[in-house]
Each structure stands twice: as structure tokens, then as C-alpha cells.
Motif scaffolding. Structure first.
Motif, PDB file in Angstrom:
ATOM      1  N   LEU A  41       1.348 -90.278 -90.676  1.00  0.00           N
ATOM      2  CA  LEU A  41       2.034 -90.367 -91.968  1.00  0.00           C
ATOM      3  C   LEU A  41       1.251 -89.577 -93.009  1.00  0.00           C
ATOM      4  O   LEU A  41       0.026 -89.707 -93.089  1.00  0.00           O
ATOM      5  N   LEU A  42       1.980 -88.775 -93.798  1.00  0.00           N
ATOM      6  CA  LEU A  42       1.326 -87.968 -94.833  1.00  0.00           C
ATOM      7  C   LEU A  42       1.776 -88.409 -96.218  1.00  0.00           C
ATOM      8  O   LEU A  42       2.950 -88.777 -96.415  1.00  0.00           O
ATOM      9  N   SER A  43       0.883 -88.314 -97.159  1.00  0.00           N
ATOM     10  CA  SER A  43       1.229 -88.596 -98.554  1.00  0.00           C
ATOM     11  C   SER A  43       2.039 -87.428 -99.122  1.00  0.00           C
ATOM     12  O   SER A  43       1.729 -86.265 -98.832  1.00  0.00           O
ATOM     13  N   PRO A  44       3.036 -87.699 -99.975  1.00  0.00           N
ATOM     14  CA  PRO A  44       3.815 -86.602-100.564  1.00  0.00           C
ATOM     15  C   PRO A  44       3.042 -85.891-101.682  1.00  0.00           C
ATOM     16  O   PRO A  44       3.469 -84.850-102.140  1.00  0.00           O
ATOM     17  N   HIS A  45       1.917 -86.444-102.077  1.00  0.00           N
ATOM     18  CA  HIS A  45       1.199 -85.852-103.207  1.00  0.00           C
ATOM     19  C   HIS A  45       0.270 -84.719-102.783  1.00  0.00           C
ATOM     20  O   HIS A  45       0.144 -83.724-103.478  1.00  0.00           O
ATOM     21  N   ASN A  46      -0.356 -84.900-101.595  1.00  0.00           N
ATOM     22  CA  ASN A  46      -1.332 -83.878-101.177  1.00  0.00           C
ATOM     23  C   ASN A  46      -1.280 -83.586 -99.678  1.00  0.00           C
ATOM     24  O   ASN A  46      -2.151 -82.917 -99.145  1.00  0.00           O
ATOM     25  N   GLY A  47      -0.263 -84.120 -98.967  1.00  0.00           N
ATOM     26  CA  GLY A  47      -0.131 -83.848 -97.531  1.00  0.00           C
ATOM     27  C   GLY A  47      -1.243 -84.475 -96.701  1.00  0.00           C
ATOM     28  O   GLY A  47      -1.434 -84.130 -95.534  1.00  0.00           O
ATOM     29  N   GLU A  48      -1.951 -85.405 -97.270  1.00  0.00           N
ATOM     30  CA  GLU A  48      -3.115 -86.028 -96.612  1.00  0.00           C
ATOM     31  C   GLU A  48      -2.678 -87.288 -95.868  1.00  0.00           C
ATOM     32  O   GLU A  48      -1.804 -88.009 -96.368  1.00  0.00           O
ATOM     33  N   ARG A  49      -3.272 -87.570 -94.695  1.00  0.00           N
ATOM     34  CA  ARG A  49      -3.098 -88.910 -94.114  1.00  0.00           C
ATOM     35  C   ARG A  49      -3.785 -89.898 -95.041  1.00  0.00           C
ATOM     36  O   ARG A  49      -4.816 -89.580 -95.652  1.00  0.00           O
ATOM     37  N   PHE A  50      -3.231 -91.106 -95.158  1.00  0.00           N
ATOM     38  CA  PHE A  50      -3.805 -92.037 -96.139  1.00  0.00           C
ATOM     39  C   PHE A  50      -4.104 -93.411 -95.544  1.00  0.00           C
ATOM     40  O   PHE A  50      -4.613 -94.292 -96.225  1.00  0.00           O
ATOM     41  N   ILE A  51      -3.752 -93.639 -94.252  1.00  0.00           N
ATOM     42  CA  ILE A  51      -3.928 -94.953 -93.643  1.00  0.00           C
ATOM     43  C   ILE A  51      -4.016 -94.778 -92.129  1.00  0.00           C
ATOM     44  O   ILE A  51      -3.442 -93.838 -91.577  1.00  0.00           O
ATOM     45  N   ASN A  52      -4.737 -95.689 -91.480  1.00  0.00           N
ATOM     46  CA  ASN A  52      -4.647 -95.793 -90.021  1.00  0.00           C
ATOM     47  C   ASN A  52      -3.222 -96.256 -89.721  1.00  0.00           C
ATOM     48  O   ASN A  52      -2.857 -97.392 -90.008  1.00  0.00           O
ATOM     49  N   GLU A  53      -2.412 -95.375 -89.145  1.00  0.00           N
ATOM     50  CA  GLU A  53      -0.983 -95.657 -88.956  1.00  0.00           C
ATOM     51  C   GLU A  53      -0.742 -96.829 -88.006  1.00  0.00           C
ATOM     52  O   GLU A  53       0.369 -97.351 -87.931  1.00  0.00           O
ATOM     53  N   LEU A  54      -1.788 -97.232 -87.265  1.00  0.00           N
ATOM     54  CA  LEU A  54      -1.616 -98.342 -86.322  1.00  0.00           C
ATOM     55  C   LEU A  54      -2.173 -99.662 -86.857  1.00  0.00           C
ATOM     56  O   LEU A  54      -2.394-100.609 -86.101  1.00  0.00           O
ATOM     57  N   GLU A  55      -2.389 -99.723 -88.167  1.00  0.00           N
ATOM     58  CA  GLU A  55      -2.710-101.016 -88.780  1.00  0.00           C
ATOM     59  C   GLU A  55      -1.452-101.899 -88.732  1.00  0.00           C
ATOM     60  O   GLU A  55      -0.348-101.425 -88.454  1.00  0.00           O
ATOM     61  N   THR A  56      -1.616-103.195 -89.031  1.00  0.00           N
ATOM     62  CA  THR A  56      -0.438-104.076 -89.081  1.00  0.00           C
ATOM     63  C   THR A  56       0.501-103.604 -90.195  1.00  0.00           C
ATOM     64  O   THR A  56       0.090-102.903 -91.121  1.00  0.00           O
ATOM     65  N   ARG A  57       1.758-104.049 -90.102  1.00  0.00           N
ATOM     66  CA  ARG A  57       2.779-103.549 -91.026  1.00  0.00           C
ATOM     67  C   ARG A  57       2.440-103.821 -92.487  1.00  0.00           C
ATOM     68  O   ARG A  57       2.662-102.972 -93.353  1.00  0.00           O
ATOM     69  N   ASP A  58       1.911-105.018 -92.770  1.00  0.00           N
ATOM     70  CA  ASP A  58       1.619-105.343 -94.170  1.00  0.00           C
ATOM     71  C   ASP A  58       0.580-104.391 -94.740  1.00  0.00           C
ATOM     72  O   ASP A  58       0.691-103.930 -95.876  1.00  0.00           O
ATOM     73  N   VAL A  59      -0.417-104.033 -93.925  1.00  0.00           N
ATOM     74  CA  VAL A  59      -1.483-103.153 -94.403  1.00  0.00           C
ATOM     75  C   VAL A  59      -0.930-101.737 -94.635  1.00  0.00           C
ATOM     76  O   VAL A  59      -1.207-101.100 -95.660  1.00  0.00           O
ATOM     77  N   VAL A  60      -0.106-101.263 -93.697  1.00  0.00           N
ATOM     78  CA  VAL A  60       0.456 -99.905 -93.859  1.00  0.00           C
ATOM     79  C   VAL A  60       1.373 -99.883 -95.085  1.00  0.00           C
ATOM     80  O   VAL A  60       1.325 -98.955 -95.909  1.00  0.00           O
ATOM     81  N   THR A  61       2.192-100.936 -95.232  1.00  0.00           N
ATOM     82  CA  THR A  61       3.109-100.970 -96.384  1.00  0.00           C
ATOM     83  C   THR A  61       2.323-100.972 -97.695  1.00  0.00           C
ATOM     84  O   THR A  61       2.639-100.202 -98.621  1.00  0.00           O
ATOM     85  N   ASP A  62       1.282-101.794 -97.788  1.00  0.00           N
ATOM     86  CA  ASP A  62       0.490-101.827 -99.029  1.00  0.00           C
ATOM     87  C   ASP A  62      -0.061-100.441 -99.343  1.00  0.00           C
ATOM     88  O   ASP A  62      -0.089-100.017-100.508  1.00  0.00           O
ATOM     89  N   SER A  63      -0.467 -99.729 -98.302  1.00  0.00           N
ATOM     90  CA  SER A  63      -1.038 -98.413 -98.514  1.00  0.00           C
ATOM     91  C   SER A  63       0.033 -97.408 -98.971  1.00  0.00           C
ATOM     92  O   SER A  63      -0.220 -96.564 -99.841  1.00  0.00           O
ATOM     93  N   VAL A  64       1.236 -97.519 -98.396  1.00  0.00           N
ATOM     94  CA  VAL A  64       2.336 -96.642 -98.833  1.00  0.00           C
ATOM     95  C   VAL A  64       2.627 -96.916-100.318  1.00  0.00           C
ATOM     96  O   VAL A  64       2.798 -95.991-101.121  1.00  0.00           O
ATOM     97  N   LEU A  65       2.649 -98.199-100.693  1.00  0.00           N
ATOM     98  CA  LEU A  65       2.945 -98.535-102.095  1.00  0.00           C
ATOM     99  C   LEU A  65       1.859 -97.970-103.028  1.00  0.00           C
ATOM    100  O   LEU A  65       2.132 -97.597-104.154  1.00  0.00           O
ATOM    101  N   LYS A  66       0.654 -97.901-102.510  1.00  0.00           N
ATOM    102  CA  LYS A  66      -0.449 -97.416-103.344  1.00  0.00           C
ATOM    103  C   LYS A  66      -0.469 -95.876-103.443  1.00  0.00           C
ATOM    104  O   LYS A  66      -0.735 -95.323-104.498  1.00  0.00           O
TER     105      LYS A  66
END
Ligand SMILES: Cc1cc2nc3c(=O)[nH]c(=O)nc-3n(C[C@H](O)[C@H](O)[C@H](O)COP(=O)(O)OP(=O)(O)OC[C@H]3O[C@@H](n4cnc5c(N)ncnc54)[C@H](O)[C@@H]3O)c2cc1C
Length: 486
Positions: free
Chosen positions: A285-310
Motif C-alpha cells: 500500500l502506498l500513500s497518495p502524498h509521497n508514494g511511500e509505504r506507510f504500514i506493515n500491510e500484514l498488521e491486523t485490520r484495525d492497525v492498518v486502518t488507523d494508519s490509513v486514516l493518519k
């Protein structure tokens, strides 16, 4: 109401179908009520798979019931009912064996999903999504029995549970009232046992005066849903209103980090799920701001979602997309070699225009479209993927903590698309005892009212692990039918 031996099962998703099949296969009579005109509920949509431990398809990968139990409890952040977790995990092997041997479903492929210590989520090797494959096989089995013994089962579609009728002391259920949605008539039927399998409430956002999301998590009304529109918590609402049942964890609603954003229909309230499987096979998963990965994509859903929101908020004023409101967008990218691991899923999403096959130039153009002020040159995007390839090959360690990747991207064609968080699963529901019988607010247990599948609460705690819901439907559907039969 008249005395009867029959059970009524309300809801024809995997929980209701498992219970129904087991009852009628053992000679017990069932009336199956379903409010829509199709059997299968949300269960047909399940695309990642069903967990089971330790199965032959895991090829001695070291997984055990204890590891599975620990992962489930850890994901639930200590809120899960441990008796239910113990039943779920210890009976997962027999659930997989029942599905493969007795029901005839192929579940031979195994993937690692977020929050799991080992690959243990099963699906078939063919093109059918696992939920659909399981449900359609069960429906076929039920229909076979119906043909041979028509008296054993009555299936009433477009029949909506409206009211539960109990005895004067409200200890025992005597029957139900339902609305025949074709004729608009209200009808009553009696039963010896009532099994509620009406699913969750993650699409209950349309009528705000009765919405369970509005009542328990109004902050989540901003999100679209991955669920079918029928998922409005009817069983929970009716059982609380008519029988004073106890509800548990009602504010625990899972927001899945990746629903697909269709670029031609960005504002729809209903989204296709981008299953965890696509990250499990190697997607990043890449951030739309800088094309950077921002989270371990295999974390639990709540953790990935919190990171997407951030990390992934996109303002509707500053981009080239026709968005009505600010949205969270992350960009999923899958390598060509990983495509082969889930080709039928990916082909379907490409057909739906949710993923596209393309080049890194096209990915760059898409990032620019989402964010005209993108803080990244094309050369820098390529460098980022060269770095990801080093993580994949193991020559570098991921600072975000991901340990399992797929294949290298290596400048070949890629598959990519936009994703956004979606309402996905309600952990809350009717509180049940170890036999899945509903508990009343005063602590008493209903002797003949069962809640099974997503309508029940307490098993998953704060956050459900991927693949545990289909498993819950099968394990507890079988448990309920055993309890009724014995
Ligand atoms: C897109 C998507 C993908 C998923 N992928 C996975 C996955 O890969 N693995 C996994 O484990 N889980 C997955 N899940 C979760 C899982 O599919 C569901 O939690 C599970 O199928 C719920 O099954 P159920 O039988 O409890 O309810 P459902 O399948 O939702 O069935 C409930 C049924 O009850 C009916 N009903 C409701 N109210 C009434 C009423 N008043 N009267 C009569 N009938 C009524 C509904 O119409 C529906 O048919 C996914 C969910 C979604 C939405």
C-alpha cells in the motif's frame, strides 16, 4: 401457538445454512426464513478464505491450535470470550474436514493474512471465491435433501422476521411473526427452537432513527460499507426489543482498511472489498502524498486502518478526481508474479475496473491525478520499488516490520488500484453462552433461542481476525445443531 418439533432458522448466510443442513441431515425439521430473494447473505462475498489449524493443506508449517488461539485473542485485545475462542480454534480442523470431505468444497490453497503467525486461511484453487464456493455447495446439499424428503425443510424467501413470540414469563420462545414481502401479509409460525442467523449491522447506515451504527458509533457513518444492503442488524434489534436479550460489544465495528474505490463511482455508499488476500500474496500500500509505504500491510485490520486514516487523507478540493468529500485513499500495487497466486480474483477486479494492469508510468500518472502536488518524481517512484525489491529479496529489513513479502516488482507490468476504509464487520451482537444460547439482560439463559454467526457477539473482542468469521459460522452452526439434536 400449536406444539411443534420444528426449528426455525432465520437467515440463510453460512451460519444459517450450516445449522439448517446439519439439522435436516439428521432428520430434524426446519423452516428457513430469508428476507431477500436469494440465499447466501454476505457469506457469498467472502473472498479471502476460512481459517483452520492444523490441516493437511498447511503442509506441517508449524502452526498449532495454541498459536491460532493466541493470535485470535491478541487481535481481540483481551476482550474476546475465551471459551468461545477455545471452541472456535480447537474445532477449526474438523470444520475444514467437514467442508472438504462431507460438503465437497475445495479448500486446498492456504494464505497468510494480517495478524496471523502462520498461513492458515483456506480457499480453493479454482476461480470461485471461498464464500461463494462453500455456500453454493451447502445450498446444493440442502436442495438434495429437500428433493428426497420434502417434509424436512421449508425455505421461505422474501420472508422477513418481524417479531419473536415467547411465553408469558419470557423464558422460552414459542414462534415468530414474519412479513411475506411478496404479498405484504403478516404470518405466524411456531417452533421448538429458534436460531437467529441474521448477520451483522455493518450496512445499517440508511435509516438514522433506527441505525445501530448511528446509535453506537456515529463517528463511523462517514464510511461506505462492504456489506450487502440487507445487513441491518434485524436479529439484534428484534431480540433486544421482544426478549430483552443482552447485547455485547455493540460499539466494536470493524473498519476494513481496503475497500475498492471505483474511480468512476467514487461517492457510492457501497464498495467491493479489496480482500486481505491481495496484501497476503504480496501487495503493498502506498500513500497518495509521497508514494511511500506507510504500514506493515500484514498488521491486523484495525492497525492498518488507523494508519490509513493518519497517512492517506485526500482533500476533495485539491485533486483531479470527482470526489464529493474528503476521502482516505491508499494505492494497492501487486507484482506480476504475485498475480498468478490470485489470478481469478484479480481478473475479476480488473474486469470491474477496480484494478488495472499497467506500467510504473501509469501508476505515477494515477498518483499525480489523486494528488497534483505529489511530492515525488517518476525517478524517485522507481527507486522506491527498487528498495521494495530489496526488502522482498531479504537483502534489507523492513523498517515497518513486514516479514513476509511476495515476489519482486522488477520493472515488469504491475496491477494497481485505489482503496479506502469501509465498514466491514460487527464484532458486537447478542451475547451467548458456550452453547450459543442467547443470554438475557438479567443473566438468565434462553433455553431454546440460539444466535449464531455475525448476529452473535463476544467472540472476536475488539477486532476480528481475517478468516475467523466463516469459521465461526461453520463451527458454531454445527455446535448449535448438535445441541438441538441432543
Ligand atoms: C465483502 C466481504 C468479504 C468477506 N470476506 C471474508 C473472508 O474471506 N473470510 C471470513 O471469514 N469472513 C469474511 N467476511 C465476513 C463474513 O462473510 C461474514 O461475517 C459472514 O459471512 C456472516 O455470515 P452470517 O451467516 O452470520 O450472516 P450473513 O451471511 O450476512 O447472512 C445473514 C442472512 O440473514 C438475512 N436476514 C437478515 N435479517 C433478516 C430478517 N429480519 N428476516 C429474515 N432474514 C434476515 C440476510 O438477508 C442474510 O441473508 C467478509 C464479509 C464481506 C462483506
Amino acid at each position: 401457538m400449536t406444539e411443534t418439533n420444528q426449528s426455525i432458522v432465520v437467515g440463510s448466510g453460512l451460519a444459517g445454512l450450516t445449522t439448517t443442513f446439519q439439522l435436516i441431515n439428521n432428520g430434524s425439521r426446519v423452516i428457513l426464513l430469508e428476507k431477500t430473494d436469494k440465499l447466501g447473505g454476505n457469506s457469498v462475498k467472502a473472498s479471502s478464505g476460512i481459517n483452520g489449524v492444523p490441516t493437511i493443506y498447511q503442509h506441517n508449517n508449524g502452526d498449532t491450535i495454541e498459536f491460532f488461539q493466541q493470535d485470535t485473542i491478541k487481535s481481540g485485545k483481551g476482550l474476546s470470550n475465551t471459551d468461545l475462542v477455545s471452541t472456535l480454534t480447537s474445532k477449526s480442523l474438523s470444520a475444514i474436514e467437514w467442508l472438504t470431505k462431507d460438503i465437497g468444497v475445495d479448500l486446498s490453497k492456504v494464505t497468510l493474512l494480517g495478524g496471523h503467525s502462520f498461513p492458515r486461511t483456506h480457499r480453493g484453487s479454482g476461480p470461485l471465491p471461498p464464500g461463494f464456493a462453500i455456500v453454493s455447495s451447502l445450498i446444493k446439499k440442502i436442495e438434495d435433501i429437500q428433493t428426497k424428503k420434502p417434509d424436512t425443510i421449508t425455505i421461505l424467501k422474501q420472508s422477513k422476521l418481524n417479531k419473536i413470540i415467547s411465553d408469558e414469563k419470557n423464558n422460552k420462545v414459542n414462534g415468530v411473526e414474519y412479513i411475506d414481502e411478496v404479498t405484504n401479509e403478516t404470518k405466524q409460525i411456531s417452533c421448538k427452537n429458534l436460531v437467529l442467523a441474521t448477520g451483522g449491522y455493518s450496512a445499517d447506515t440508511q435509516s438514522l432513527d433506527t441505525s445501530l451504527i448511528s446509535k453506537h458509533r456515529p463517528d463511523l457513518l462517514q464510511f461506505a460499507s462492504s456489506n450487502g444492503q440487507q445487513t441491518t442488524g434485524d436479529g439484534v434489534k428484534i431480540a433486544e426489543r421482544d426478549l430483552d436479550v443482552k447485547l455485547i460489544h455493540m460499539n466494536k465495528i470493524q473498519v476494513h482498511p481496503t475497500g475498492f474505490l471505483n474511480i468512476n463511482d467514487l461517492n457510492s455508499k457501497w464498495k467491493f472489498l479489496c480482500g486481505e488476500l491481495l496484501r497476503g500474496i504480496g501487495g503493498v500500500l502506498l500513500s497518495p502524498h509521497n508514494g511511500e509505504r506507510f504500514i506493515n500491510e500484514l498488521e491486523t485490520r484495525d492497525v492498518v486502518t488507523d494508519s490509513v486514516l493518519k497517512h492517506c487523507n485526500v482533500s476533495c478540493d485539491s485533486n483531479g478526481l470527482a470526489m464529493e468529500k474528503d476521502t482516505y485513499i491508499s494505492v494497492l500495487v501487486i507484482s506480476e508474479e504475485d498475480y498468478a497466486k490470485a489470478n481469478s480474483h484479480i481478473d475479476f477486479y480488473v474486469y470491474q475496473k477496480l484494478l488495472q494492469k499497467g506500467t510504473f508510468e501509469q501508476l505515477y500518472d494515477l498518483l499525480k491525478k489523486i494528488n497534483p502536488n505529489l511530492d515525488l518524481s517518476y525517478k524517485e517512484l522507481i527507486e522506491k520499488f527498487t528498495y521494495i525489491d530489496e526488502l522482498v529479496s531479504g537483502s534489507k529489513t523492513d523498517s515497518l516490520g513486514r516479514k513476509s513479502f511476495g515476489n519482486k516488482f522488477s520493472n515488469k507490468p504491475i496491477y494497481f488500484g485505489l482503496t479506502t476504509p469501509v465498514l466491514h464487520y460487527s464484532m458486537g451482537g447478542i451475547e451467548i453462552d458456550k452453547n450459543s444460547r442467547a443470554i438475557k439482560k438479567n443473566g438468565e439463559i434462553f433455553e431454546n433461542l440460539y444466535a449464531v454467526g455475525e448476529v452473535s457477539g463476544g467472540l472476536h473482542g475488539e477486532n476480528r481476525l481475517g478468516g475467523n468469521s466463516l469459521l465461526e459460522c461453520v463451527v458454531f452452526g454445527r455446535e448449535v445443531s448438535n445441541h438441538i439434536l441432543n
